[in-house]
Design an enzyme around this catalytic site. Structure first.
Site, mmCIF file in Angstrom:
data_model
loop_
_atom_site.group_PDB
_atom_site.id
_atom_site.type_symbol
_atom_site.label_atom_id
_atom_site.label_comp_id
_atom_site.label_asym_id
_atom_site.label_seq_id
_atom_site.Cartn_x
_atom_site.Cartn_y
_atom_site.Cartn_z
ATOM 1 N N GLY A 1 0.799 -1.233 0.000
ATOM 2 C CA GLY A 1 0.000 0.000 0.000
ATOM 3 C C GLY A 1 0.820 1.267 0.000
ATOM 4 C CB SER A 2 -0.436 4.713 -0.269
ATOM 5 O OG SER A 2 -0.018 6.001 0.052
ATOM 6 C CB SER A 3 4.889 5.449 1.604
ATOM 7 O OG SER A 3 4.657 6.769 1.179
#
Lengths: 400, 146
Positions: B64-66
């Protein structure tokens, strides 16, 4: 890990406690991945989010006297001055947003507040060494531009901005940039939106560096953005290749660096339809339309404007984009067309922010599975369709 | 200790912790957990409905997105609902950095034997500093460890 005298001095605190802490994180990351040394970075993008963890770490570095050696561009939060005219923003949320802006400004960041820095404001060249964080950004600069970054976190990229260094491992090295999975796309990709669905097939693709064959020639910039974004919404991919399109894959053979693929995967129309059914709500009435995850390009704003010109929207419509694109929309008359239809173009703003609390429990329409995925945590549900179908739905108030 | 099994691992984030094992077949995005309870909210996830709070979490990798991955873990941490330690197969920069700045022990490169032996509810001691994991037989409670 080998450190130069200067880097050792940074680690020892000669350049301040923030610099020492930032270098400690980078060395730890580097040692974990077997990096032999640090490299200088020339560009940084920090996916700052206005979330508490982000503000906590930025303020921690600031208190330790931190200042960026390489000024980074930064992600959007939400546009307090615009949205507070139209929505109810809580005091706490407004305060956290202000704290985030203040911390990053004082750290020396360039407040671009856009999640598409590779299109404007922070565009690297081929082969350039970077530290970029953000779902859609790392994969785009690696794959489409051929610059080199690992899939950094907000914190590791901020550490790189503070020190001007990045550990040399992973996607900074030639050998790790080659394809490992051959993805034969039998599905007929008819629109930019179909690349969203292709990128969502990560369970079938599996880990590695995918090489896509069977795609139409000359995919659009938006198609490439969609593919990379979705690969990193449901999975973790720093890079992909499309032979004849992406710069490190002039041919299929070069995409794999002369090696055989570890796996061959086929993606069919049925795969795309199945994933589409899985991620989207069924059609029906909608309460709002949300676009711009990642930020809409100018061409996408043009497309929306053409579809709504002279008409009235049945539901609220939010078009999120960069401050440059909003200014261009103003200059070209697109902003006027969209506002007359009842829509909003908002700059500096992300879908995943507390400003959208009024949409909780409602059903929206979007062209972005990433938007639907993250906004589900905020209680929003989405019917997912291509951009034109979404806009038609927003004019009628339902997806047929 | 009699009956214990010790396996080697590789330290990513320093520290030592003991606790009950929770095994995930799927990659984890901490953002899709409930910070108040530690329960995994992601639909269709192999841990859906189970809590990661205070567990030694065994999973293949992060995803997923950081920014949301880090914040997800942070929200768990400030409520005391983060995993006590994490054992992973494929480290990524985001998870590594998060573990270091939030001081959660994290190890990888675990002896394959470990994966054959453990099941949910077993108790283990993760000693990242010594680069080893001790599997405690089930008839001893986690409270007796350390």
């Amino acid at each position: 890990m080998y450190l130069t005298d200067y880097e050792q001095e940074m680690l020892d605190g000669k350049y301040g406690a923030a610099c020492a802490m930032a270098l400690k994180v980078l060395v730890a990351v580097g040692e974990c991945f077997g990096a032999k040394r640090l490299l200088e970075v020339s560009r940084v993008h920090v996916a700052s989010s206005n979330q508490e963890a982000d503000v906590w770490f930025a303020e921690k570095l600031l208190k330790l006297g931190g200042r960026c050696l390489v000024a980074p561009t930064v992600n959007p939060g939400f546009n307090l001055s615009y949205l507070s005219q139209h929505l109810s923003i809580s005091k706490e949320d407004a305060e956290l947003m202000k704290r985030a802006r203040r911390a990053y400004r004082e750290l020396g960041a360039i407040l671009t507040l856009s999640c598409t820095p590779y299109l404007e404001a922070n565009v690297p060249r081929f082969g350039e060494i970077l530290s970029y964080s953000e779902t859609s950004v790392t994969v785009y600069v690696n794959s489409v531009i051929g610059a080199r970054t690992n899939r950094e976190s907000v914190q590791s990229s901020l550490c790189a901005a503070i020190t001007g260094r990045v550990p040399e491992y992973g996607f900074l090295l030639d050998e790790n940039r080659k394809g490992t999975v051959l993805v034969e796309v039998e599905a007929d990709l008819k629109s930019d939106f179909d690349y969203q669905l292709l990128g969502s097939c990560t369970q079938k693709i599996g880990p590695g560096v995918p090489v896509f064959v069977g795609l139409p020639q000359n995919p659009s910039q938006e198609a490439l953005i969609n593919l990379g974004t979705q690969l990193n919404t449901t999975g973790s991919y720093a890079m992909f290749h499309i032979p004849g399109v992406t710069p490190e894959a002039p041919t299929l053979k070069e995409a794999f660096g002369g090696r055989e693929p570890e796996r061959v995967v086929t993606i069919t129309d049925e795969d795309l339809q199945e994933i589409h059914r899985k991620i989207s709500q069924p059609p029906g009435k909608i309460d709002f339309a949300m676009f711009g995850c990642p930020h809409l390009t100018f061409r996408q704003l043009q497309e929306v404007a053409q579809l709504v010109k002279g008409k009235k929207l049945a539901v609220e419509m939010w078009l999120l984009t960069s401050s440059l694109n909003k200014e261009l929309a103003r200059r070209t008359g697109i902003l006027e067309v969209i506002e007359e239809a009842g829509g909003h173009i908002v700059e500096d703003t992300c879908i995943d922010q507390p400003c959208w609390s009024h949409l909780k429990g409602k059903v929206g329409v979007t062209d972005s599975p990433k938007c639907a995925y993250y906004a589900s945590m905020r209680g929003m549900n989405f019917v997912i369709r291509d951009l034109a179908t979404c806009v038609e739905a927003a004019l009628k108030g339902e997806v047929s | 200790m009699k009956g214990e099994t010790i396996v080697k691992c590789h330290r990513i984030s320093e520290g030592k912790a003991a606790g009950e094992v929770l095994i995930s077949q799927d990659d984890i995005l901490f953002y899709l957990t409930d910070p108040e309870s530690g329960r995994v909210l992601e639909k269709g996830h192999s841990l859906e409905g189970k809590s990661v709070a205070g567990k030694v979490l065994v999973f293949p990798a992060g995803k997923g997105s950081s920014s949301v991955q880090v914040d997800g873990l942070y929200q768990l941490m400030i409520r005391g609902n983060a995993p006590k330690a994490m054992i992973i197969e494929r480290p990524d920069t985001i998870l590594v950095t998060s573990a270091i700045i939030m001081e959660i022990p994290l190890v990888d490169q675990v002896d394959p034997l470990f994966y054959e032996l453990i099941k949910d509810g077993d108790c283990v001691v993760v000693d990242a500093d010594q680069e080893q994991i001790t599997i405690i037989p089930k008839d001893r409670s986690p409270g007796q460890v350390d």
